[in-house]
Design a protein around this motif. Structure first.
Motif, short mmCIF file in Angstrom:
data_model
loop_
_atom_site.label_atom_id
_atom_site.label_comp_id
_atom_site.label_asym_id
_atom_site.label_seq_id
_atom_site.Cartn_x
_atom_site.Cartn_y
_atom_site.Cartn_z
N UNK A 13 -69.35 -40.60 8.21
CA UNK A 13 -70.70 -40.45 8.54
C UNK A 13 -71.21 -39.03 8.87
N UNK A 14 -72.43 -39.01 8.51
CA UNK A 14 -72.88 -37.50 8.89
C UNK A 14 -72.70 -37.13 10.08
N UNK A 15 -72.76 -38.29 11.17
CA UNK A 15 -72.48 -37.82 12.65
C UNK A 15 -71.07 -37.19 12.89
N UNK A 16 -70.23 -38.07 12.02
CA UNK A 16 -68.84 -37.47 12.42
C UNK A 16 -68.37 -36.22 11.40
N UNK A 17 -69.03 -36.12 10.38
CA UNK A 17 -68.84 -34.99 9.47
C UNK A 17 -69.30 -33.64 9.90
N UNK A 18 -70.47 -33.73 10.63
CA UNK A 18 -71.15 -32.45 10.96
C UNK A 18 -70.28 -31.72 11.66
N UNK A 19 -70.17 -30.31 11.24
CA UNK A 19 -69.30 -29.19 11.93
C UNK A 19 -68.03 -29.05 11.51
N UNK A 20 -67.23 -30.10 10.96
CA UNK A 20 -66.09 -30.10 10.66
C UNK A 20 -65.44 -29.51 9.07
N UNK A 21 -64.72 -28.77 9.07
CA UNK A 21 -64.13 -28.18 7.87
C UNK A 21 -63.45 -29.08 7.36
N UNK A 22 -63.12 -28.74 5.91
CA UNK A 22 -62.23 -29.63 5.16
C UNK A 22 -60.89 -29.97 5.60
N UNK A 23 -60.18 -29.17 6.26
CA UNK A 23 -59.13 -29.05 6.92
C UNK A 23 -59.01 -29.84 7.85
N UNK A 24 -59.90 -30.01 8.81
CA UNK A 24 -60.13 -31.00 10.04
C UNK A 24 -60.33 -32.32 9.51
N UNK A 25 -61.05 -32.43 8.61
CA UNK A 25 -61.64 -33.95 7.94
C UNK A 25 -60.11 -34.39 7.37
N UNK A 26 -59.55 -33.70 6.65
CA UNK A 26 -58.18 -34.14 5.84
C UNK A 26 -57.20 -34.59 7.02
N UNK A 27 -57.18 -33.92 7.94
CA UNK A 27 -56.12 -33.93 9.12
C UNK A 27 -56.37 -35.54 9.87
N UNK A 70 -53.28 -46.32 7.37
CA UNK A 70 -53.99 -46.53 5.94
C UNK A 70 -54.44 -45.39 5.21
N UNK A 71 -54.43 -44.08 5.93
CA UNK A 71 -54.29 -42.95 5.37
C UNK A 71 -55.75 -42.70 4.85
N UNK A 72 -56.85 -42.98 5.30
CA UNK A 72 -58.18 -42.47 4.87
C UNK A 72 -59.11 -42.54 6.00
N UNK A 73 -60.28 -41.90 5.77
CA UNK A 73 -61.21 -42.16 6.81
C UNK A 73 -61.79 -43.43 6.59
N UNK A 74 -62.09 -44.12 7.48
CA UNK A 74 -63.19 -45.48 7.59
C UNK A 74 -64.76 -45.06 6.70
N UNK A 75 -65.19 -46.16 6.31
CA UNK A 75 -66.52 -46.05 5.59
C UNK A 75 -67.40 -46.86 6.64
N UNK A 76 -68.73 -46.40 6.58
CA UNK A 76 -69.63 -47.19 7.10
C UNK A 76 -69.67 -48.94 6.77
#
Length: 252
Positions: free
Chosen positions: A195-209, A216-222
């Motif tokens: 979500x925008x709330x979660x992704x805001x301010x995070x770089x690609x490396x952080x999101x990937x980690x 299940x090796x992925x982010x959840x979705x709304x």
């Protein structure tokens, strides 16, 4: 306070979804509308996005209206519930998805930012829950939101996790206070969700980690979380009560 149950002839059921203009709230609006619910889309300030959520609900087969209200303002919240009753005749579920995030090491806390966070996440939750406890129809549902980050002890998450800890603490207590009304009270605690709330301010490396953490090796979705919402407010989910449901892909 006892609120009469709604007759099964008075379909469709009605839900208030706070934070319904974006992210998990918006997807929950669409998902409930697809199940035939009438939905009141609460939003704080993004009118165009709230109107888009209403349009999506109509496309999904439900009815919806948008009502602006600050969830921490008791008068505004009362007006929100009034609007739901006036438009659709009653309230069968309240899905309180509105919230904000503030991350900071404790040593560097901006106390004004902390106060703003707690105003929305703690006071706002109690304000909405109080009105819901008074007005949800017998047999209905109150659904709150926390975070699976509570169990992860992530640096910088103390302000946010502390605010959500308050939500979890009240869940079982409110469920017990609703005894005699056949009203369930639960909290959904998503893991990392795109979500925008979660992704805001995070770089690609952080999101990937973070995406790699669940088995299940992925982010959840709304949409993943909206399916949990749809179950918990449905008759099939009504035996689940006083619980924190960690919808997180298996993060421990």
């Amino acid at each position: 306070m006892t609120t009469a149950p709604r007759s099964t002839a008075e379909a469709p059921r009605t839900a208030i979804v706070t934070g319904g203009s974006r992210g998990i709230g918006r997807e929950s609006v669409r998902r409930l509308a697809a199940d035939g619910w009438s939905v009141v889309v609460n939003y704080a300030g993004r009118t165009s996005e709230a109107e888009a959520a209403v349009a999506e609900a109509a496309e999904a087969g439900g009815r919806a209206i948008a009502v602006r209200a600050d969830v921490a303002d008791e008068s505004a919240v009362a007006t929100l519930f009034d609007a739901a009753e006036e438009a659709f005749g009653g309230i069968d579920a309240v899905v309180h998805a509105a919230g904000r995030m503030y991350l900071s090491p404790v040593a560097d806390l901006d106390l004004d930012a902390l106060d703003a966070l707690h105003r929305t996440n703690v006071r706002g939750t109690f304000t909405v829950a109080r009105e819901a406890a008074r007005r949800v129809s017998d047999g209905g549902t109150i659904l709150l939101f926390s975070t699976s980050a509570i169990g992860l002890a992530l640096p910088s998450y103390a302000p946010y996790v502390a605010s959500k800890g308050a939500v979890e603490a009240m869940t079982l207590i409110l469920a017990r206070e609703m005894r005699g009304r056949d009203v369930t009270v639960n909290t959904v605690a998503p893991g990392p969700t795109a979500t925008a709330l979660f992704l805001d301010g995070k770089d690609e490396e952080t999101v990937a980690r973070l995406a790699a953490q669940p088995p299940l090796e992925r982010l959840g979705t709304p949409a993943d979380i909206a399916e949990v919402v749809a179950f918990l407010v449905s008759p099939q989910g009504h035996w689940v009560n006083g619980q924190v449901v960690r919808a997180n892909g298996g993060i421990v």
